[in-house]
Design an enzyme around this catalytic site. Structure first.
Site, PDB file in Angstrom:
ATOM      1  N   ALA A   3      49.628  43.800  50.208  1.00 49.36           N
ATOM      2  CA  ALA A   3      48.476  44.678  50.006  1.00 49.36           C
ATOM      3  C   ALA A   3      47.239  43.795  50.169  1.00 49.36           C
ATOM      4  CB  ALA A   3      48.523  45.286  48.617  1.00 49.36           C
TER       5      ALA A   3
ATOM      6  N   GLY B 106      40.884  41.974  43.268  1.00 51.19           N
ATOM      7  CA  GLY B 106      42.322  42.001  43.546  1.00 51.19           C
ATOM      8  C   GLY B 106      42.840  43.427  43.582  1.00 51.19           C
ATOM      9  N   ASN B 107      44.138  43.575  43.556  1.00 55.79           N
ATOM     10  CA  ASN B 107      44.728  44.920  43.474  1.00 55.79           C
ATOM     11  C   ASN B 107      46.030  44.847  42.684  1.00 55.79           C
ATOM     12  OD1 ASN B 107      47.049  44.574  45.378  1.00 55.79           O
ATOM     13  ND2 ASN B 107      45.366  44.119  46.798  1.00 55.79           N
ATOM     14  N   ARG B 108      46.647  46.012  42.479  1.00 53.37           N
ATOM     15  CA  ARG B 108      47.779  46.083  41.552  1.00 53.37           C
ATOM     16  C   ARG B 108      49.131  45.729  42.177  1.00 53.37           C
ATOM     17  NH1 ARG B 108      45.933  48.604  37.005  1.00 53.37           N
ATOM     18  NH2 ARG B 108      44.213  50.080  37.287  1.00 53.37           N
ATOM     19  N   SER B 109      49.142  45.286  43.417  1.00 47.60           N
ATOM     20  CA  SER B 109      50.436  44.958  44.037  1.00 47.60           C
ATOM     21  C   SER B 109      51.113  43.805  43.288  1.00 47.60           C
ATOM     22  CB  SER B 109      50.217  44.547  45.506  1.00 47.60           C
ATOM     23  OG  SER B 109      51.396  43.976  46.015  1.00 47.60           O
TER      24      SER B 109
END
Ligand code: CTP
Length: 397
Positions: A274, A206-209
């Site tokens: 994102a 995943g990512n931090r968005s």
């Protein structure tokens, strides 16, 4: 609502012409760009100097300027305007408009105008009630002009009745409603948040968005009357009130299918998510157990939603993307705009404190095909969303 709207105000010769000074002042206060054309008769009631000073633009009165022999191009003025207001519209001007009688610059502008025309009659009550006037007004409405109804009250003649020009405040409200109505029914697709790419039943990439930026845009557009479909990756933010549709997705592939499907019917697509650029080649059916050695995961590219929608853009469709850069920001943003065939790229720099993932604030710069546009200071994401929507409305639709 009237910010940067180009308004052509045409004033004809009635005692109500004094109200045009207040109208210009209110329009300018609302942020409109106002140009004024006066009929010869109107000059006796209100001076070009007054309206020129208030509008901050030269006022035109006749085809040729007596002072310097300049030709005042009515066609150019008619094409320039987003809306034309004829206030006050006298019985004579109404008759000229209804019959295409191009007697002066004001009527020539009216006949050249490609934009919506609003007219506010002003005259004595018997003139107003006369079948000729009634017929002219009906004809003007039937051919697509909008009547700003006259009020009742004391008239300059001393008589009481219908025929008073609408108050400037009422005209402002009608203009605001008109510009607001332009957004009504326009369909918008917004992607927001991260995507989660599954590795096995318990792990993902995943990512931090957080989705804050996309959700803020959805909120602003829903409040303005757009029909908003928000497609969101995993996020804990409350779904904005008033949106037409909320679609919750997890992976880049799910987001691609939802966004591309809805994009066919959309007027505006704003791709703020994102999206993961890579996803595991295979998803393990069972949880992968720890073993002695290292573990590597094969990844394959995901499909680029913005690039797909940009390269399949419909006529008049507006496509907006974001760029998150840490170096060569401007060149990368312009590169993205061209590669993905976007109309607008909103660059947010991760190098600015308070901007980017997770923050409530953002610092953005806009890029269009014409190059770098506005560079904004650090603002709340809601304020940034308003800037983005205003730019779309003023420059792209
Ligand atoms: N985007 C998208 N689908 C993808 C990847 C990105 O719609 N699969 C969109 C994002 O929503 C954003 C824009 O493309 O509007 C730019 O995303 P960004 O991650 O900055 O750029 P990338 O194209 O992924 O390139 P890079 O990571 O090399 O900067």
């Amino acid at each position: 609502m009237l910010k940067n709207k180009k308004i052509l105000l045409a004033v004809s010769g009635s005692i109500a012409a004094y109200k045009s000074a207040f109208l210009v002042r209110l329009l300018v206060k609302e942020g409109a760009d106002v140009r004024v054309v006066l009929s010869d008769a109107a000059i006796s009631f209100v001076t070009p100097l007054t309206l020129g000073t208030l509008s901050k633009n030269p006022v035109v009165t006749s085809f040729v300027d007596d002072d310097n022999g300049t030709w005042n191009n009515h066609v150019e003025l008619g094409l320039w305007a987003d809306a034309m207001i004829i206030a006050p519209a006298t019985a004579k001007t109404l008759s000229g408009m209804a019959n295409g009688y191009c007697e002066n610059l004001l009527l020539a502008c009216y006949l050249s105008a490609k934009c919506p025309v609003f007219f506010a009659p002003a005259m004595d009550l018997d003139m107003f009630k006369h079948p000729s006037t009634t017929e002219n007004i009906s004809k003007l409405v039937s051919i697509g002009n909008t009547l700003i109804p006259a009020g009742k009250g004391e008239l300059a003649s001393g008589l009481e009745g219908e025929g008073r020009m609408a108050e400037p405040e009422e005209i402002i409200v009608q203009m605001q409603e008109y510009f607001k109505s332009l957004s009504n029914g326009k369909r918008v697709v917004i992607t927001a948040g991260p995507t989660f790419e599954q590795i096995d039943p318990v792990r993902f990439i995943g990512n931090r968005s957080t989705g804050k930026m996309g959700y803020a845009i959805a909120e602003v557009m829903a409040n303005k009357g757009y029909s908003v479909s928000l497609i969101s990756g995993p996020s804990t933010i409350e779904v904005p009130e008033g949106i037409a549709e909320f679609i919750s997705v997890e992976s880049a592939a799910e987001m691609f299918n939802a966004a591309v499907g809805l994009s066919h019917e959309a007027d505006i697509c704003i791709l703020a998510a994102a999206v993961a650029d890579y996803t595991p080649t295979q998803v393990a059916e069972e949880k992968v157990k720890k073993s002695e050695g290292d573990w590597s995961i094969d990844l394959k590219s995901t499909k680029d939603i913005l690039a797909y929608i940009g390269s399949n853009k419909k006529p008049n469709q507006v496509v907006v993307g974001f760029a998150l850069e840490t170096q060569n920001e401007e060149a990368n943003a312009m590169g993205k705009l061209e590669r993905k065939n976007a109309d607008l790229i909103v660059l947010n720099s991760l190098r600015k404190a308070g901007a980017g993932f997770g923050h409530d604030t953002n610092q953005v710069t806009f890029f269009t095909k014409a190059g770098k546009q506005n560079e904004f200071p650090l603002k709340s994401k809601l304020a940034v969303a308003k800037d983005i929507v205003l730019f779309i409305e003023n420059e792209l639709i």
